[in-house]
Design an enzyme around this catalytic site. Structure first.
Site, PDB file in Angstrom:
ATOM      1  N   HIS A 157      -1.983 -13.169   2.248  1.00 26.03           N
ATOM      2  CA  HIS A 157      -3.373 -13.115   1.704  1.00 26.03           C
ATOM      3  C   HIS A 157      -3.699 -14.154   0.668  1.00 26.03           C
ATOM      4  CE1 HIS A 157      -3.176  -9.562   4.236  1.00 26.03           C
ATOM      5  NE2 HIS A 157      -4.016  -9.950   4.680  1.00 26.03           N
ATOM      6  N   SER A 199      -8.628  -1.466   7.274  1.00 27.46           N
ATOM      7  CA  SER A 199      -9.141  -3.080   6.487  1.00 27.46           C
ATOM      8  C   SER A 199     -10.559  -3.289   6.705  1.00 27.46           C
ATOM      9  CB  SER A 199      -8.373  -4.016   7.192  1.00 27.46           C
ATOM     10  OG  SER A 199      -8.678  -5.207   6.641  1.00 27.46           O
ATOM     11  N   SER A 200     -11.169  -3.639   5.661  1.00 25.09           N
ATOM     12  CA  SER A 200     -12.727  -4.223   6.027  1.00 25.09           C
ATOM     13  C   SER A 200     -12.814  -5.175   7.013  1.00 25.09           C
ATOM     14  CB  SER A 200     -13.105  -4.490   4.439  1.00 25.09           C
ATOM     15  OG  SER A 200     -12.483  -5.827   4.026  1.00 25.09           O
ATOM     16  N   CYS A 201     -11.784  -5.911   7.447  1.00 28.48           N
ATOM     17  CA  CYS A 201     -11.908  -6.885   8.566  1.00 28.48           C
ATOM     18  C   CYS A 201     -12.458  -6.029  10.007  1.00 28.48           C
ATOM     19  CB  CYS A 201     -10.536  -7.437   8.916  1.00 28.48           C
ATOM     20  SG  CYS A 201      -9.271  -6.823   9.662  1.00 28.48           S
ATOM     21  N   LYS A 211      -6.954  -1.967  14.532  1.00 25.30           N
ATOM     22  CA  LYS A 211      -7.228  -0.941  13.447  1.00 25.30           C
ATOM     23  C   LYS A 211      -8.736  -0.063  13.818  1.00 25.30           C
ATOM     24  CE  LYS A 211      -4.413  -1.626  10.278  1.00 25.30           C
ATOM     25  NZ  LYS A 211      -3.376  -0.547  10.065  1.00 25.30           N
ATOM     26  N   TYR A 235      -6.086  -8.282  14.733  1.00 24.18           N
ATOM     27  CA  TYR A 235      -5.783  -7.107  13.720  1.00 24.18           C
ATOM     28  C   TYR A 235      -6.948  -6.166  13.771  1.00 24.18           C
ATOM     29  CZ  TYR A 235      -4.343  -5.018   9.313  1.00 24.18           C
ATOM     30  OH  TYR A 235      -4.082  -4.228   8.296  1.00 24.18           O
ATOM     31  N   LEU A 261      -6.847  -6.398  -1.157  1.00 22.12           N
ATOM     32  CA  LEU A 261      -5.784  -5.693  -1.980  1.00 22.12           C
ATOM     33  C   LEU A 261      -4.918  -6.532  -2.269  1.00 22.12           C
ATOM     34  CD1 LEU A 261      -5.052  -2.695   0.254  1.00 22.12           C
ATOM     35  CD2 LEU A 261      -6.831  -2.783  -1.534  1.00 22.12           C
ATOM     36  N   VAL A 293       0.698  -1.179  -0.165  1.00 20.96           N
ATOM     37  CA  VAL A 293      -0.009   0.075  -0.116  1.00 20.96           C
ATOM     38  C   VAL A 293       0.903   1.316  -0.017  1.00 20.96           C
ATOM     39  CG1 VAL A 293      -1.652   1.285   1.310  1.00 20.96           C
ATOM     40  CG2 VAL A 293      -2.185  -1.259   1.329  1.00 20.96           C
ATOM     41  N   ARG A 339     -15.791 -12.753  -1.779  1.00 21.66           N
ATOM     42  CA  ARG A 339     -14.553 -11.850  -1.437  1.00 21.66           C
ATOM     43  C   ARG A 339     -14.740 -10.753  -2.696  1.00 21.66           C
ATOM     44  NH1 ARG A 339     -15.166 -13.812   2.507  1.00 21.66           N
ATOM     45  NH2 ARG A 339     -13.543 -14.464   4.149  1.00 21.66           N
TER      46      ARG A 339
END
Length: 313
Positions: free
Chosen positions: A180, A108-110, A141, A137, A167, A16, A210
């Site tokens: 990932h 992150s979307s998590c 975040k 994680y 990503l 990123v 996903r």
């Protein structure tokens, strides 16, 4: 952001951060500050404070993080929570203490609940239980995002956050157990093709859905938001499109040219059943993604082939 402003990109060697540096340079921002982990350990408060006191960046993109897939997250829960939490707090706090005009926090979307409504709007944050496989994680975040929000509310700062979907792209991590899903599949099918294997076994049953965003598209959004968005609520970064892991696996095999059989091991975890972001907020601001998935996978595979050090990570 002014073109001559001093801009610090934390995590510039990662996927990123390196994409953000490319996008900033492409748009004419050249007064960039970067430090490798060897030069500046962001988990060391004294080092971070000294760096910000000396450099006083005008803008900060916080893209540094300890990241990994399901195996990495489950095997190092404490590390993922501690390293990410302390890194974020050090950078955001020092930015505030040293008069940073604007900071962008990359999450992150998590962070969203395991069983969030689909597609997931920004407003569903903290409305349900997190996915256990990446809970540590996600908690880190969420804390970083909330610290930015609370600084805005208490001190009037202009700190924003962006929550990307899955990503992929240049400078990804292709480690056999700590990467990932998409880079892991690229490596697995590439090796299977080279070794002439008749089959490849993948984790789970292939049913989870996903969404994937090419990292250079994310970087474009990050710079866009620094120039066009202020607010306490995060902004989702995605395509608004999803596919099953089975479909993704078949697409990666096609791009790489592997024509063997794909098998599934349902004894391995699937992870969250579905993770699709509601991207209407970014769209309402005037932004949309550019790179379609198959084209992006081809670009990622080219990067994998021409960056042998990435393949060894």
């Amino acid at each position: 952001m002014e073109k001559n402003a001093k801009i610090y990109v934390a995590g510039h060697r990662g996927m990123v951060g390196s994409a953000i540096v490319r996008e900033l340079n492409r748009q004419g921002y050249h007064n960039l500050l970067t430090r490798s982990h060897a030069e500046l350990d962001l988990t060391r408060q004294a080092e971070v404070e000294a760096f910000f006191a000396a450099e006083k960046p005008d803008y900060v993109f916080l893209a540094a993080a300890k990241v990994g897939g399901i195996v990495a997250n489950e095997s190092a829960l404490a590390d993922f929570l501690y390293d990410n939490m302390i890194l974020e707090m050090n950078v955001v706090h020092s930015a505030w203490k040293n008069g940073c005009k604007k900071l962008e926090f990359l999450g992150s979307s998590c962070i969203y609940p395991r069983m969030a409504p689909q597609p997931m709007p920004e407003s569903c944050l903290l409305t349900g239980e997190l996915e256990k496989t990446n809970e540590a994680y996600a908690l880190a975040k969420i804390s970083g995002l909330k610290y930015c929000e609370f600084l805005n509310r208490q001190y009037g700062t202009d700190y924003i956050s962006v929550m990307p979907t899955n990503l992929y792209g240049p400078n990804d991590n292709y480690h056999p157990t700590h990467s990932h899903v998409l880079p892991a599949l690229i490596r697995r099918f590439h090796e299977a093709k080279l070794e002439g294997r008749k089959s490849v076994t993948c984790w789970g049953d292939g049913s989870p859905l996903r969404e994937f965003l090419y990292v250079d598209d994310l970087a474009n959004l990050c710079v866009f938001l620094m120039n066009h968005y202020s607010g306490n609520e995060t902004v989702n970064a995605g395509t608004g499109k999803e596919l099953s892991i089975k479909e993704l696996t078949e697409l990666v095999a096609k791009v790489i040219g592997y024509d063997g059989e794909i098998l599934w091991d349902p004894s391995k975890p699937n992870g969250t059943p579905r993770k699709l972001l509601d991207v209407s907020k970014a769209a309402s601001l005037g932004w949309t993604y550019k790179t379609e998935l198959e084209d992006g996978i081809r670009l990622a595979y080219e990067d994998f082939l021409h960056n042998p050090m990435r393949a060894e990570r």
